[in-house]
Design a protein around this motif. Sequence first.
Motif, PDB file in Angstrom:
ATOM      1  N   ILE B  17       0.864  -1.189   0.000  1.00  0.00           N
ATOM      2  CA  ILE B  17       0.000   0.000   0.000  1.00  0.00           C
ATOM      3  C   ILE B  17       0.896   1.233   0.000  1.00  0.00           C
ATOM      4  O   ILE B  17       1.766   1.359   0.866  1.00  0.00           O
ATOM      5  CB  ILE B  17      -0.916   0.035   1.252  1.00  0.00           C
ATOM      6  N   ILE B  18       0.700   2.094  -0.969  1.00  0.00           N
ATOM      7  CA  ILE B  18       1.440   3.358  -0.989  1.00  0.00           C
ATOM      8  C   ILE B  18       0.445   4.451  -0.602  1.00  0.00           C
ATOM      9  O   ILE B  18      -0.482   4.756  -1.354  1.00  0.00           O
ATOM     10  CB  ILE B  18       2.036   3.632  -2.403  1.00  0.00           C
ATOM     11  N   GLY B  19       0.624   5.019   0.577  1.00  0.00           N
ATOM     12  CA  GLY B  19      -0.314   6.001   1.106  1.00  0.00           C
ATOM     13  C   GLY B  19      -0.226   7.347   0.408  1.00  0.00           C
ATOM     14  O   GLY B  19       0.708   7.604  -0.366  1.00  0.00           O
ATOM     15  N   ALA B  20      -1.184   8.218   0.720  1.00  0.00           N
ATOM     16  CA  ALA B  20      -1.299   9.507   0.041  1.00  0.00           C
ATOM     17  C   ALA B  20      -0.097  10.424   0.285  1.00  0.00           C
ATOM     18  O   ALA B  20       0.185  11.306  -0.528  1.00  0.00           O
ATOM     19  CB  ALA B  20      -2.586  10.189   0.487  1.00  0.00           C
ATOM     20  N   SER B  21       0.630  10.234   1.386  1.00  0.00           N
ATOM     21  CA  SER B  21       1.763  11.130   1.695  1.00  0.00           C
ATOM     22  C   SER B  21       3.077  10.666   1.087  1.00  0.00           C
ATOM     23  O   SER B  21       4.113  11.255   1.334  1.00  0.00           O
ATOM     24  CB  SER B  21       1.981  11.195   3.202  1.00  0.00           C
ATOM     25  N   ILE B  22       3.041   9.603   0.343  1.00  0.00           N
ATOM     26  CA  ILE B  22       4.292   8.997  -0.140  1.00  0.00           C
ATOM     27  C   ILE B  22       4.512   9.292  -1.620  1.00  0.00           C
ATOM     28  O   ILE B  22       3.578   9.252  -2.424  1.00  0.00           O
ATOM     29  CB  ILE B  22       4.249   7.453   0.040  1.00  0.00           C
ATOM     30  N   LYS B  23       5.779   9.587  -1.933  1.00  0.00           N
ATOM     31  CA  LYS B  23       6.159   9.762  -3.334  1.00  0.00           C
ATOM     32  C   LYS B  23       7.154   8.655  -3.693  1.00  0.00           C
ATOM     33  O   LYS B  23       8.185   8.524  -3.052  1.00  0.00           O
ATOM     34  CB  LYS B  23       6.820  11.129  -3.523  1.00  0.00           C
ATOM     35  N   VAL B  24       6.809   7.866  -4.697  1.00  0.00           N
ATOM     36  CA  VAL B  24       7.685   6.761  -5.116  1.00  0.00           C
ATOM     37  C   VAL B  24       8.343   7.131  -6.444  1.00  0.00           C
ATOM     38  O   VAL B  24       7.676   7.626  -7.349  1.00  0.00           O
ATOM     39  CB  VAL B  24       6.874   5.449  -5.321  1.00  0.00           C
TER      40      VAL B  24
END
Lengths: 245, 136
Positions: B17-24
């Motif tokens: 899960i990549i949450g809304a605050s994360i930049k990948v």
Amino acid sequence: MHVYIYDEHLNKAKYNRAINRLEIRLTDLGLNGKIIRLGGIKNIKATIQNEIKLGAKTIVAVGNNQTVNKIIGAIIDTEIYSDFKRKTLLGLIPIGDDNSIAESFGIKNIEDACTILLARRIKQIDLGLVGDYYFLNQASIQSAGTTLEIDDYSLEIEERGEVKIINLLSDQSEKIKSNPHDGKLDILIRTRKKDESFITAEKVKINNEQEKLLIDGVFEVETPSEISVLKNQVNVIVGKDRLFE
Amino acid sequence: MFNKESRLEKFKDAETIIGASIKVKGNFQGQGNIIIEGALEGSLKTDSNLFIGEKARVVANVESRDAIINGEVKGNIKAKGYLALGSSAKIFGDIQYSELSIEKGAIINGQLLALAEEHRKNENRNPESDKKNTEE
């Protein structure tokens, strides 16, 4: 033979009753063994290593997370480690605060711990590794300004919150599936905006210019650091109510 | 066929899960189900299912089995199974799919290409059942 390692903090008078209770219970169950009190011993590593050389079948950490870490730290990367991995079991008896590792293994109190020692339910557990530090539970760091590098990609986090790199889950309230014998680390990122991220990885490089990495709530490590996992390193006697399969 | 509830069931056990605050940034690959709610730049690939949330911004070529997209994707999409585009989806790139549903309001700026029947069968084939058939 059981060897019980009593940690230094148990020398305090407030633990006398708990120690008495423990020793009576162990006698009742026929689990008596050799007792080593770390208070007063200068070379803890040599003492623990010597007991394994003498053929201790079960080393029991009596104390808290730090007791477990001291024992693992005394054994790992030494000549007796392969013997320990093959022949020796690690048991835990929690006394005092800061006992998240015992809780992860389903050991809540002295009475539980004695019954669990008797039942000898064994699981092989991975160890987390950061630089020279080994850990069972987790490494954590503030999320704002943290960058994680995993395989071929990186993650940047600007929001305030916490990043946990978990080997062995210690908090029952976390609704994640974490397995301490899959050779993987579970990365949980929770920000103040209440959004959660979850990733698994075998290795992660972590960097934060402002904050340090906290290992098992005890040691602080500077970043950038690489965190990895060593699969099935310790044979631990665990309870039925452990926080993993 | 495209019951939304049954499709969302697939993501209950998402492995990533990549949450809304994360930049990948980079080539993000997974074997389990993936949920993206944050930002991703690079490429995104999974052998399982993919869910892209309403506020997610993805600048990448995307490949998965089934996919539900509600956010913005700048790049080509290949869904080997079914692809569901929600009303808030904005796609700037070409789309390959086996089965497709598009909700009113979705924006597509690219070509739609249905995967050939034979290709679909190959892509969706379960290696385990193949093995069994061969053994029999």
